[in-house]
Design a protein around this motif. Structure first.
Motif, mmCIF file in Angstrom:
data_model
loop_
_atom_site.group_PDB
_atom_site.id
_atom_site.type_symbol
_atom_site.label_atom_id
_atom_site.label_comp_id
_atom_site.label_asym_id
_atom_site.label_seq_id
_atom_site.Cartn_x
_atom_site.Cartn_y
_atom_site.Cartn_z
ATOM 1 N N LEU A 28 0.836 -1.206 0.000
ATOM 2 C CA LEU A 28 0.000 0.000 0.000
ATOM 3 C C LEU A 28 0.869 1.253 0.000
ATOM 4 C CD1 LEU A 28 -2.707 1.489 0.154
ATOM 5 C CD2 LEU A 28 -2.641 1.141 2.642
ATOM 6 N N THR A 29 1.928 1.245 0.798
ATOM 7 C CA THR A 29 2.836 2.390 0.840
ATOM 8 C C THR A 29 3.465 2.622 -0.526
ATOM 9 O OG1 THR A 29 3.290 2.010 3.181
ATOM 10 C CG2 THR A 29 4.912 3.317 1.958
ATOM 11 N N CYS A 30 3.891 1.562 -1.166
ATOM 12 C CA CYS A 30 4.484 1.702 -2.496
ATOM 13 C C CYS A 30 3.457 2.194 -3.506
ATOM 14 C CB CYS A 30 5.111 0.379 -2.942
ATOM 15 S SG CYS A 30 6.632 0.017 -2.032
ATOM 16 N N PHE A 31 2.239 1.697 -3.414
ATOM 17 C CA PHE A 31 1.185 2.189 -4.308
ATOM 18 C C PHE A 31 0.946 3.677 -4.065
ATOM 19 C CE2 PHE A 31 -3.399 2.672 -5.472
ATOM 20 C CZ PHE A 31 -3.224 2.533 -6.841
ATOM 21 N N LEU A 72 1.028 6.721 -6.739
ATOM 22 C CA LEU A 72 -0.025 7.728 -6.885
ATOM 23 C C LEU A 72 0.545 9.134 -6.744
ATOM 24 C CD1 LEU A 72 -2.979 6.175 -4.840
ATOM 25 C CD2 LEU A 72 -2.685 6.254 -7.328
ATOM 26 N N GLU A 73 1.405 9.318 -5.758
ATOM 27 C CA GLU A 73 1.991 10.633 -5.514
ATOM 28 C C GLU A 73 2.789 11.115 -6.731
ATOM 29 O OE1 GLU A 73 4.157 12.411 -1.707
ATOM 30 O OE2 GLU A 73 5.415 10.947 -2.759
ATOM 31 N N ALA A 74 3.463 10.199 -7.412
ATOM 32 C CA ALA A 74 4.279 10.566 -8.573
ATOM 33 C C ALA A 74 3.419 11.020 -9.751
ATOM 34 C CB ALA A 74 5.161 9.393 -8.984
ATOM 35 N N GLY A 75 2.185 10.531 -9.811
ATOM 36 C CA GLY A 75 1.278 10.942 -10.883
ATOM 37 C C GLY A 75 1.816 10.568 -12.254
ATOM 38 N N GLU A 76 1.845 11.555 -13.139
ATOM 39 C CA GLU A 76 2.293 11.325 -14.518
ATOM 40 C C GLU A 76 3.810 11.203 -14.634
ATOM 41 O OE1 GLU A 76 0.207 10.722 -17.124
ATOM 42 O OE2 GLU A 76 -1.315 10.743 -15.537
#
Length: 162
Positions: A46-49, A53-57
């Motif tokens: 979950l942390t890696c996901f 998500l935080e990195a976005g594009e």
């Protein structure tokens, strides 16, 4: 009205603040376990996901993810395999280096995560609105500086293990 201070803040000592911080961290750890369970993931995945998500594009490489999660590249391979099998990510070839892959979030998984976290973040937004802009700035500064301090301390104790 956003930014309007709520009731006067109770007095607090540094010791009280640290005690409340410890309680918040413990509660957060337990809630992350619950969120991971509801998403059929473990906390590390979950942390890696969340980093994906935080990195976005600006898609992360497996190496980027290993560094952020403080795991080996071998461990991140297992994490990515699990996330891919569970439908959370896809791997895309790096356009600048064929030896590397980039990690992209699957839209359906993003929707599932937002459905679970959205109500909580809405409540946080309501809570934040009780603070003045100056108070929010102090809180943001504290979280930024505390996070940096925690990362530096982790690096120190890991270095001591070598």
């Amino acid at each position: 009205m956003q930014g309007t201070p709520g009731p006067p803040r109770p007095p607090a000592t540094p010791a009280h603040m640290l005690k409340e911080m410890d309680h918040t961290i413990a509660t957060h750890l337990l809630s992350q376990q619950e969120m991971a369970r509801r998403l059929n993931l473990n906390v590390t995945d979950l942390t890696c996901f969340a980093y994906v998500l935080e990195a976005g594009e600006d898609l992360l490489t497996a190496g980027d993810l290993a560094e952020r999660a403080h795991v080996t590249t071998g461990a991140v391979t297992g994490i990515l395999n699990r996330l891919e099998r569970a439908g959370y990510i896809t791997r895309r070839p790096d356009p600048n280096d064929r030896r590397r892959v980039r990690v992209a979030a699957e839209p359906a998984a993003v929707a599932r995560a937002h459905a679970l976290y959205g109500p909580y973040y809405a409540r946080l937004a309501t809570l934040i609105a009780d603070y003045s802009p100056a108070e929010v700035a102090v809180l943001a500064d504290w979280f930024t500086r505390q996070g940096r301090l925690a990362r530096e301390y982790m690096a120190e104790i890991r270095e001591a293990d070598k």
